[in-house]
Structure formats: structure tokens, C-alpha cells
Design a protein around this motif. Structure first.
Motif, PDB file in Angstrom:
ATOM      1  N   GLN A   1       0.828  -1.208   0.000  1.00  0.00           N
ATOM      2  CA  GLN A   1       0.000   0.000   0.000  1.00  0.00           C
ATOM      3  C   GLN A   1       0.862   1.257   0.000  1.00  0.00           C
ATOM      4  O   GLN A   1       0.531   2.253  -0.653  1.00  0.00           O
ATOM      5  CB  GLN A   1      -0.928   0.011   1.213  1.00  0.00           C
ATOM      6  CG  GLN A   1      -2.057  -0.983   1.135  1.00  0.00           C
ATOM      7  CD  GLN A   1      -2.850  -1.045   2.421  1.00  0.00           C
ATOM      8  OE1 GLN A   1      -2.507  -0.409   3.410  1.00  0.00           O
ATOM      9  NE2 GLN A   1      -3.924  -1.823   2.404  1.00  0.00           N
ATOM     10  N   ALA A   2       1.980   1.231   0.720  1.00  0.00           N
ATOM     11  CA  ALA A   2       2.872   2.394   0.770  1.00  0.00           C
ATOM     12  C   ALA A   2       3.514   2.657  -0.591  1.00  0.00           C
ATOM     13  O   ALA A   2       3.631   3.807  -1.015  1.00  0.00           O
ATOM     14  CB  ALA A   2       3.941   2.183   1.837  1.00  0.00           C
ATOM     15  N   VAL A   3       3.919   1.597  -1.299  1.00  0.00           N
ATOM     16  CA  VAL A   3       4.506   1.767  -2.631  1.00  0.00           C
ATOM     17  C   VAL A   3       3.455   2.331  -3.580  1.00  0.00           C
ATOM     18  O   VAL A   3       3.735   3.239  -4.367  1.00  0.00           O
ATOM     19  CB  VAL A   3       5.073   0.428  -3.158  1.00  0.00           C
ATOM     20  CG1 VAL A   3       5.448   0.526  -4.621  1.00  0.00           C
ATOM     21  CG2 VAL A   3       6.270   0.016  -2.337  1.00  0.00           C
TER      22      VAL A   3
ATOM     23  N   TYR B   1       4.490   6.016  -4.915  1.00  0.00           N
ATOM     24  CA  TYR B   1       5.035   5.984  -6.269  1.00  0.00           C
ATOM     25  C   TYR B   1       3.975   5.727  -7.346  1.00  0.00           C
ATOM     26  O   TYR B   1       4.292   5.703  -8.519  1.00  0.00           O
ATOM     27  CB  TYR B   1       6.138   4.924  -6.369  1.00  0.00           C
ATOM     28  CG  TYR B   1       7.289   5.191  -5.436  1.00  0.00           C
ATOM     29  CD1 TYR B   1       8.152   6.246  -5.655  1.00  0.00           C
ATOM     30  CD2 TYR B   1       7.509   4.390  -4.324  1.00  0.00           C
ATOM     31  CE1 TYR B   1       9.203   6.504  -4.806  1.00  0.00           C
ATOM     32  CE2 TYR B   1       8.571   4.634  -3.464  1.00  0.00           C
ATOM     33  CZ  TYR B   1       9.408   5.689  -3.713  1.00  0.00           C
ATOM     34  OH  TYR B   1      10.450   5.941  -2.873  1.00  0.00           O
ATOM     35  N   ASP B   2       2.732   5.482  -6.949  1.00  0.00           N
ATOM     36  CA  ASP B   2       1.623   5.222  -7.860  1.00  0.00           C
ATOM     37  C   ASP B   2       1.912   4.021  -8.758  1.00  0.00           C
ATOM     38  O   ASP B   2       1.616   4.028  -9.949  1.00  0.00           O
ATOM     39  CB  ASP B   2       1.311   6.461  -8.692  1.00  0.00           C
ATOM     40  CG  ASP B   2      -0.077   6.394  -9.299  1.00  0.00           C
ATOM     41  OD1 ASP B   2      -0.953   5.742  -8.696  1.00  0.00           O
ATOM     42  OD2 ASP B   2      -0.281   6.971 -10.382  1.00  0.00           O
ATOM     43  N   LYS B   3       2.525   2.991  -8.184  1.00  0.00           N
ATOM     44  CA  LYS B   3       2.815   1.734  -8.891  1.00  0.00           C
ATOM     45  C   LYS B   3       2.224   0.591  -8.082  1.00  0.00           C
ATOM     46  O   LYS B   3       2.281   0.585  -6.861  1.00  0.00           O
ATOM     47  CB  LYS B   3       4.321   1.501  -9.031  1.00  0.00           C
ATOM     48  CG  LYS B   3       5.082   2.655  -9.630  1.00  0.00           C
ATOM     49  CD  LYS B   3       4.819   2.795 -11.089  1.00  0.00           C
ATOM     50  CE  LYS B   3       5.686   3.927 -11.636  1.00  0.00           C
ATOM     51  NZ  LYS B   3       5.396   4.228 -12.998  1.00  0.00           N
TER      52      LYS B   3
ATOM     53  N   ALA C   1       6.172  -5.774 -15.419  1.00  0.00           N
ATOM     54  CA  ALA C   1       7.111  -5.500 -16.510  1.00  0.00           C
ATOM     55  C   ALA C   1       6.774  -4.157 -17.151  1.00  0.00           C
ATOM     56  O   ALA C   1       5.617  -3.842 -17.397  1.00  0.00           O
ATOM     57  CB  ALA C   1       7.039  -6.607 -17.551  1.00  0.00           C
ATOM     58  N   GLY C   2       7.795  -3.361 -17.373  1.00  0.00           N
ATOM     59  CA  GLY C   2       7.604  -2.061 -17.992  1.00  0.00           C
ATOM     60  C   GLY C   2       7.419  -0.915 -17.002  1.00  0.00           C
ATOM     61  O   GLY C   2       7.469   0.239 -17.397  1.00  0.00           O
ATOM     62  N   GLU C   3       7.192  -1.205 -15.738  1.00  0.00           N
ATOM     63  CA  GLU C   3       7.042  -0.158 -14.729  1.00  0.00           C
ATOM     64  C   GLU C   3       8.361   0.031 -13.996  1.00  0.00           C
ATOM     65  O   GLU C   3       9.060  -0.934 -13.696  1.00  0.00           O
ATOM     66  CB  GLU C   3       5.949  -0.515 -13.723  1.00  0.00           C
ATOM     67  CG  GLU C   3       4.562  -0.444 -14.276  1.00  0.00           C
ATOM     68  CD  GLU C   3       3.510  -0.548 -13.202  1.00  0.00           C
ATOM     69  OE1 GLU C   3       3.864  -0.855 -12.044  1.00  0.00           O
ATOM     70  OE2 GLU C   3       2.340  -0.339 -13.515  1.00  0.00           O
TER      71      GLU C   3
END
Length: 98
Positions: free
Chosen positions: A42-44, A48-50, A87-89
Motif C-alpha cells: 500500500q505504501a509503494v 510511487y503510484d505503482k 514489466a515495464g514499470e
């Protein structure tokens, strides 16, 4: 336990191994000992909106250090989390672009 994302992700771990893990979309953070995987994910997502694909945690034992005067002290235990993104993020805010 803290619910503020800045309290969950204390700092990114910047080591040679952590830098190698960035090539596989895995990022290493130091987290509090009481933090669980759901709170870390949840913190990530909040900071970072990921959306993490997986979160792995490990407790790193504190080493013993010799201090001046023959005193031996134990360093504190730490907890690390390895967060895998899709992948890609990427998270460019940690060290800048690859």
C-alpha cells in the motif's frame, strides 16, 4: 503500526545488489520491523503510484561491532523489503533513470 506511507518505507537500500535487482524491476526498501507485506504494498502504491506484483521481506540480524576500549556492541536488527513491479514499470525517483 504507522499508516503513513513515509513511515512504512524508511529509505531505499542503495547497494550493488539492490542496483542489480533494479534491472529485474525489483526495488529494495528498509522498513520497520512491525511492517507487513500488505502495508508495504500500500505504501509503494501511495508514494510511487505503482502496483507491486509481489513483496518479499527479510529480517537482517544486527552485527557485533568492536568499539574502542574493548567494548563489543550489537547493531540493531533491520527489516528489508524487496518489491517487484510489473514489466515495464519503474520507479525513477529512487536513483534517477537507468
Amino acid at each position: 503500526m504507522q499508516t503513513d506511507p513515509n513511515d512504512i518505507l524508511i529509505r531505499p537500500v542503495v547497494t550493488e545488489r539492490a542496483t542489480d535487482l533494479r534491472e529485474r524491476n525489483q526495488y529494495v526498501f528498509e522498513v520497520p520491523l512491525a511492517a507487513n507485506k500488505a502495508q508495504i504494498a500500500q505504501a509503494v502504491k501511495a508514494l510511487y503510484d505503482k502496483k507491486p506484483v509481489s513483496v518479499r521481506t527479510m529480517v537482517v540480524r544486527g552485527k557485533f561491532k568492536n568499539r574502542r576500549g574493548g567494548v563489543r556492541v550489537q547493531m540493531p536488527f533491520r527489516k528489508k523489503a524487496i518489491v517487484t513491479l510489473a514489466a515495464g514499470e519503474t520507479i525513477d525517483e529512487i536513483l534517477g533513470p537507468k
